[in-house]
Scaffold this active site. Structure first.
Site, PDB file in Angstrom:
ATOM      1  N   CYS A   1      -8.730   2.772  -6.614  1.00  0.00           N
ATOM      2  CA  CYS A   1      -9.075   2.289  -5.231  1.00  0.00           C
ATOM      3  C   CYS A   1     -10.274   2.857  -4.828  1.00  0.00           C
ATOM      4  CB  CYS A   1      -7.827   2.659  -4.405  1.00  0.00           C
ATOM      5  SG  CYS A   1      -7.746   1.844  -2.733  1.00  0.00           S
TER       6      CYS A   1
ATOM      7  N   CYS B   1      -1.404   3.947  -2.865  1.00  0.00           N
ATOM      8  CA  CYS B   1      -2.136   3.340  -1.745  1.00  0.00           C
ATOM      9  C   CYS B   1      -1.739   2.007  -1.423  1.00  0.00           C
ATOM     10  CB  CYS B   1      -3.602   3.503  -1.926  1.00  0.00           C
ATOM     11  SG  CYS B   1      -4.329   2.864  -3.222  1.00  0.00           S
TER      12      CYS B   1
END
Length: 353
Positions: A97, A192
């Site tokens: 990410c 996440c």
């Protein structure tokens, strides 16, 4: 200087904005919207995140823009995680990410128009030899350099980490004294992109279930069943549903869908002293370019406060680490993150093979 600041709605990024404004900057604020594919997987906490981010923007008279990178996230990070799990490996979506979304797609679409991008990561940057290097945070428990170890030089040279020189309790105290709306908000936990979604539910949606045997590693005795090797990772200790523990996963047979577990009969079988890394990414430079010997380093193989001492060796197959202590749960697919001997500079990382 034009600064883009990434807001999450949490206390760390809120304090970043506060500190920048105290220093006389007027950053432009951005909230990156990511999430799972499909309306049933959208995380309602994102609404609260945006509300708190909006409150911070109003508090300091700053502009806030919501950048929707949901599709980019799905194509680059969620798909990567699913494929790793399918192969029986342990993905690290937080690493990807940062590399591909926060400092990849965001930079290409928005960040390119700013001089620096500030974030609430617990990390620092160091100027050594005329170049920018990724440095560890003051707070070893909160240090997040292992999640940043796949970024490149162009990315690290544009990053600003205003809270990297603070302890977590200092950040919280600044937020309380400043009366920030997120001052008492709990830190986020977990992967996440999942938000409040249960990890097993996520895996089950894409890979389904398939019953297999749980076998005691030392004896070869079947002691239970599981619902698919993809629900389990090397080193896992919880969620096995076995009596007489503690048990932890030491091996997976992907072809026959078998999980091997152990709880301490043969310590040497459960631990390893070395591992190899493939496709090693040096963030700034290779400090050992041309060296053929062993290098004293520290490293991590998971997100923990401890830095482990070891030796880095380079041969025709790449890089490998020989640890000074036994390592439990060396998981293919995770990243070996390499630091200098003093654990001050993060040089980069490679995927454990």
């Amino acid at each position: 200087m034009d600064i883009a600041a990434l807001l999450s709605g949490g206390v760390d990024s809120s304090v970043v904005v506060h500190l920048l404004c105290e220093q006389g900057y007027k950053p432009t604020l951005f909230y990156i919207k990511i999430g799972m594919d499909g309306a049933e997987y959208m995380d309602c906490s994102a609404e609260e995140d945006i509300e708190l981010s909006t409150a911070i923007a109003r508090r300091y008279g700053l502009a806030l823009e919501v950048v929707d990178l949901h599709r980019e996230y799905w194509d680059n990070v969620a798909a990567y995680a699913i494929e790793k799990i399918r192969k029986g490996q342990t993905p690290n979506p937080d690493v990807m990410c940062n590399k591909l979304i926060k400092f990849g797609c965001f930079e290409q679409q928005v960040g390119k128009d700013f001089d620096l991008t500030a974030t609430g990561h617990y990390a620092t940057t160091l100027q050594l030899g005329g170049k920018t290097w990724l440095g560890t945070a003051k707070d070893p428990i909160k240090d997040q350099t292992d999640f940043l170890a796949q970024i490149d030089y162009l990315q690290v040279s544009k990053l600003l980490f205003p809270i990297g020189g603070l302890m977590k309790h200092e950040v919280r105290e600044i937020a309380l004294q400043a009366g920030l709306p997120s001052a008492r908000r709990k830190d986020s936990q977990g992967i996440c992109f999942l938000g409040k979604i249960n990890y097993n539910d996520f895996v089950r949606r894409f890979l389904g279930e398939k019953e297999g045997a749980v076998i005691e590693f030392e004896t070869g005795k079947k002691i239970g069943t599981h619902r698919g090797y993809w629900f389990h990772t090397i080193g896992q200790r919880k969620g096995l549903g076995l009596g007489g523990g503690p048990w932890f996963v030491v091996k997976k047979d992907i072809q026959d869908n078998i999980i091997y577990v152990s709880h301490g009969y043969d310590a040497e079988q459960q631990y390893g002293y070395e591992f190899r890394m493939k496709d090693f990414n040096f963030i700034t430079d290779n400090p050992w370019e041309g060296s053929t010997g062993e290098e004293e380093v520290t490293f991590k193989i998971r997100h923990t406060p401890e830095f482990i001492k070891g030796r880095l060796l380079h041969d025709e197959e790449g890089y490998r680490i020989i640890s000074s202590e036994k390592l439990q749960g060396i998981a293919p697919g995770q990243f070996g993150v390499i630091y200098d001997a003093e654990s001050r500079v993060c040089f980069g990382s490679g995927e454990i093979g």
